[in-house]
Design a protein around this motif. Structure first.
Motif, PDB file in Angstrom:
ATOM      1  N   GLY A  26      47.736   9.806  -3.881  1.00 22.12           N
ATOM      2  CA  GLY A  26      48.043   8.703  -4.783  1.00 22.12           C
ATOM      3  C   GLY A  26      47.016   7.613  -4.589  1.00 22.12           C
ATOM      4  N   HIS A  27      47.425   6.369  -4.766  1.00 18.61           N
ATOM      5  CA  HIS A  27      46.475   5.263  -4.677  1.00 18.61           C
ATOM      6  C   HIS A  27      45.832   5.169  -3.300  1.00 18.61           C
ATOM      7  CE1 HIS A  27      48.351   2.918  -8.299  1.00 18.61           C
ATOM      8  NE2 HIS A  27      47.832   4.086  -8.629  1.00 18.61           N
ATOM      9  N   VAL A  28      46.634   5.308  -2.228  1.00 25.26           N
ATOM     10  CA  VAL A  28      46.088   5.187  -0.881  1.00 25.26           C
ATOM     11  C   VAL A  28      45.147   6.344  -0.567  1.00 25.26           C
ATOM     12  CG1 VAL A  28      46.654   5.115   1.573  1.00 25.26           C
ATOM     13  CG2 VAL A  28      48.102   3.908  -0.063  1.00 25.26           C
ATOM     14  N   GLY A  29      45.592   7.562  -0.802  1.00 22.36           N
ATOM     15  CA  GLY A  29      44.774   8.722  -0.507  1.00 22.36           C
ATOM     16  C   GLY A  29      43.468   8.729  -1.270  1.00 22.36           C
ATOM     17  N   ARG A  30      43.521   8.323  -2.527  1.00 23.35           N
ATOM     18  CA  ARG A  30      42.297   8.306  -3.335  1.00 23.35           C
ATOM     19  C   ARG A  30      41.301   7.274  -2.827  1.00 23.35           C
ATOM     20  NH1 ARG A  30      44.116   9.095  -9.674  1.00 23.35           N
ATOM     21  NH2 ARG A  30      45.570  10.798  -9.315  1.00 23.35           N
ATOM     22  N   ALA A  31      41.789   6.066  -2.570  1.00 22.22           N
ATOM     23  CA  ALA A  31      40.884   4.999  -2.135  1.00 22.22           C
ATOM     24  C   ALA A  31      40.241   5.330  -0.796  1.00 22.22           C
ATOM     25  CB  ALA A  31      41.640   3.675  -2.053  1.00 22.22           C
ATOM     26  N   VAL A  70      42.082  18.860  -1.454  1.00 27.64           N
ATOM     27  CA  VAL A  70      43.011  17.800  -1.863  1.00 27.64           C
ATOM     28  C   VAL A  70      44.233  18.458  -2.476  1.00 27.64           C
ATOM     29  CG1 VAL A  70      43.350  15.782  -3.335  1.00 27.64           C
ATOM     30  CG2 VAL A  70      41.107  16.184  -2.267  1.00 27.64           C
ATOM     31  N   LEU A  71      45.394  18.176  -1.906  1.00 28.25           N
ATOM     32  CA  LEU A  71      46.643  18.767  -2.382  1.00 28.25           C
ATOM     33  C   LEU A  71      47.608  17.666  -2.768  1.00 28.25           C
ATOM     34  CD1 LEU A  71      48.462  21.334  -2.726  1.00 28.25           C
ATOM     35  CD2 LEU A  71      49.243  20.922  -0.375  1.00 28.25           C
ATOM     36  N   THR A  72      48.100  17.729  -4.000  1.00 21.40           N
ATOM     37  CA  THR A  72      49.106  16.781  -4.467  1.00 21.40           C
ATOM     38  C   THR A  72      50.248  17.568  -5.108  1.00 21.40           C
ATOM     39  OG1 THR A  72      48.113  16.509  -6.657  1.00 21.40           O
ATOM     40  CG2 THR A  72      47.302  15.075  -4.910  1.00 21.40           C
ATOM     41  N   ARG A  73      51.132  16.868  -5.789  1.00 19.73           N
ATOM     42  CA  ARG A  73      52.306  17.534  -6.358  1.00 19.73           C
ATOM     43  C   ARG A  73      51.960  18.470  -7.502  1.00 19.73           C
ATOM     44  NH1 ARG A  73      56.786  12.608  -6.526  1.00 19.73           N
ATOM     45  NH2 ARG A  73      57.045  12.402  -4.253  1.00 19.73           N
ATOM     46  N   SER A  74      50.814  18.266  -8.122  1.00 19.51           N
ATOM     47  CA  SER A  74      50.416  19.142  -9.227  1.00 19.51           C
ATOM     48  C   SER A  74      48.910  19.342  -9.204  1.00 19.51           C
ATOM     49  CB  SER A  74      50.838  18.534 -10.578  1.00 19.51           C
ATOM     50  OG  SER A  74      50.043  17.405 -10.891  1.00 19.51           O
ATOM     51  N   LEU A  79      47.684  12.560   5.722  1.00 27.74           N
ATOM     52  CA  LEU A  79      48.913  12.700   4.939  1.00 27.74           C
ATOM     53  C   LEU A  79      49.210  11.357   4.289  1.00 27.74           C
ATOM     54  CD1 LEU A  79      49.019  15.232   6.719  1.00 27.74           C
ATOM     55  CD2 LEU A  79      51.497  14.918   6.892  1.00 27.74           C
ATOM     56  N   ALA A  80      48.951  11.261   2.996  1.00 26.14           N
ATOM     57  CA  ALA A  80      49.197  10.027   2.260  1.00 26.14           C
ATOM     58  C   ALA A  80      50.366  10.228   1.301  1.00 26.14           C
ATOM     59  CB  ALA A  80      47.939   9.600   1.499  1.00 26.14           C
ATOM     60  N   VAL A  81      51.385  10.942   1.780  1.00 25.16           N
ATOM     61  CA  VAL A  81      52.584  11.194   0.983  1.00 25.16           C
ATOM     62  C   VAL A  81      53.568  10.046   1.185  1.00 25.16           C
ATOM     63  CG1 VAL A  81      52.265  13.688   1.128  1.00 25.16           C
ATOM     64  CG2 VAL A  81      53.646  12.527   2.856  1.00 25.16           C
ATOM     65  N   SER A  82      54.658  10.043   0.409  1.00 23.02           N
ATOM     66  CA  SER A  82      55.661   8.993   0.557  1.00 23.02           C
ATOM     67  C   SER A  82      56.326   9.076   1.925  1.00 23.02           C
ATOM     68  CB  SER A  82      56.715   9.106  -0.547  1.00 23.02           C
ATOM     69  OG  SER A  82      57.419  10.332  -0.436  1.00 23.02           O
ATOM     70  N   SER A  88      47.585  -4.328  -0.471  1.00 19.53           N
ATOM     71  CA  SER A  88      48.145  -3.688  -1.653  1.00 19.53           C
ATOM     72  C   SER A  88      47.140  -2.692  -2.227  1.00 19.53           C
ATOM     73  CB  SER A  88      48.484  -4.739  -2.717  1.00 19.53           C
ATOM     74  OG  SER A  88      48.780  -4.114  -3.956  1.00 19.53           O
ATOM     75  N   PHE A  89      47.640  -1.508  -2.598  1.00 18.37           N
ATOM     76  CA  PHE A  89      46.785  -0.486  -3.206  1.00 18.37           C
ATOM     77  C   PHE A  89      47.110  -0.316  -4.691  1.00 18.37           C
ATOM     78  CE2 PHE A  89      45.941   0.446   1.144  1.00 18.37           C
ATOM     79  CZ  PHE A  89      44.732   1.122   1.178  1.00 18.37           C
ATOM     80  N   ALA A  90      47.606  -1.370  -5.325  1.00 14.02           N
ATOM     81  CA  ALA A  90      47.957  -1.266  -6.741  1.00 14.02           C
ATOM     82  C   ALA A  90      46.761  -0.863  -7.593  1.00 14.02           C
ATOM     83  CB  ALA A  90      48.533  -2.597  -7.230  1.00 14.02           C
TER      84      ALA A  90
END
Length: 276
Positions: A11-16, A32-36, A67-70, A122-124
């Protein structure tokens, strides 16, 4: 040659962070592994490196895993990776501010060295974060072997690394919530209260901004006790009681917020006058 890095949850953190690590030659982003698959492809495009993996079994061994998951998913993802991946002597870290490195115990048992590294910002807007990460504080704790690699790695992308007590991780994260999320809630209450007094929203923002900005500047320049002003600092109990009644009548939820903040502010005022 830079150590390979796998990113799970981009997500935002992992990408940055992925973009920063790869662009500065600290780690070579591998899988890179994400939900989809679609979101993994978007993450790879943003990072500018790596391969989008479509399943956990497709992720190759790496020297470092991020691991930048929730927060709620860290433990389960760690268990899945421990069961399916070669983790011997790998360094694994998660980016949660609320969870300690013990969430990765399953991976530690599989031979990895584990840590948590929490960037305090913030990683908004990940694009902006990646462009201006220098000076960002990162709270770290974990295995010495993991921190021996991760501390200079984060320093290489501009971080200011601060060691924290793993046993106090939840309180540590609450500090950031107070300084960011709850501050936003308090300012929202102020803007809505101005509007309840008939002030248009755009004007309310202009009215509140200098007051809030000056208060923040005073807190960090003088300290909270010296920066405190207003009715509680003066001991005007009748004014505070009248405000609480009026705010509660206008909006009960905001009235409850006012009451809780007033209680905490009375404590701050006692510290202020005790120092004088």
């Amino acid at each position: 040659m830079a150590p390979t890095l796998n990113i799970v949850g981009a997500g935002h953190v992992g990408r940055a962070l992925g973009r920063l690590f790869d662009a500065r030659g600290v780690f070579a982003v591998q899988d890179v592994l994400t939900r989809s698959q679609a979101s993994a492809l978007r993450a790879v495009s943003f990072i500018g490196a790596g391969r989008a993996a479509d399943a956990l079994d497709a992720v190759r061994p790496a020297a470092v895993w991020m691991l930048a998951v929730s927060d709620d998913c860290i433990g389960e993802v760690a268990r899945q990776l421990a069961a399916r991946s070669d983790l011997q002597d790998a360094v694994v870290f998660h980016c949660s501010g609320a969870k300690a490195s013990a969430e990765l115990d399953a991976m530690r048992a599989a031979g990895a060295f584990v840590a948590s590294v929490h960037p305090v910002r913030s990683f908004a807007d990940p694009q902006q974060v990646a462009a201006a990460f220098d000076g960002t504080f990162c709270g770290v704790e974990g295995d010495p072997q993991a921190l021996a690699l991760l501390t200079p790695a984060f320093e290489a992308i501009g971080a200011r690394v601060v060691a924290i007590d793993a046993a106090a991780k939840t309180v540590y994260h609450a500090a950031s919530v107070f300084a960011s999320n709850y501050l936003t809630t308090v300012l929202d209450a102020a803007l809505r209260a101005y509007q309840a007094a008939g002030i248009p929203f755009d004007v309310a923002r202009e009215l509140a901004q200098p007051l809030a900005s000056e208060t923040l500047a005073n807190v960090f320049r003088l300290g909270p006790e010296a920066a405190l002003s207003g009715p509680i600092a003066r001991g005007d109990t009748a004014t505070v009681a009248r405000q609480q009644t009026a705010v509660t009548a206008w909006d009960p939820a905001t009235g409850a917020l006012y009451a809780a903040l007033a209680t905490a502010t009375w404590d701050l005022a006692r510290r202020k006058h005790g120092d004088q």
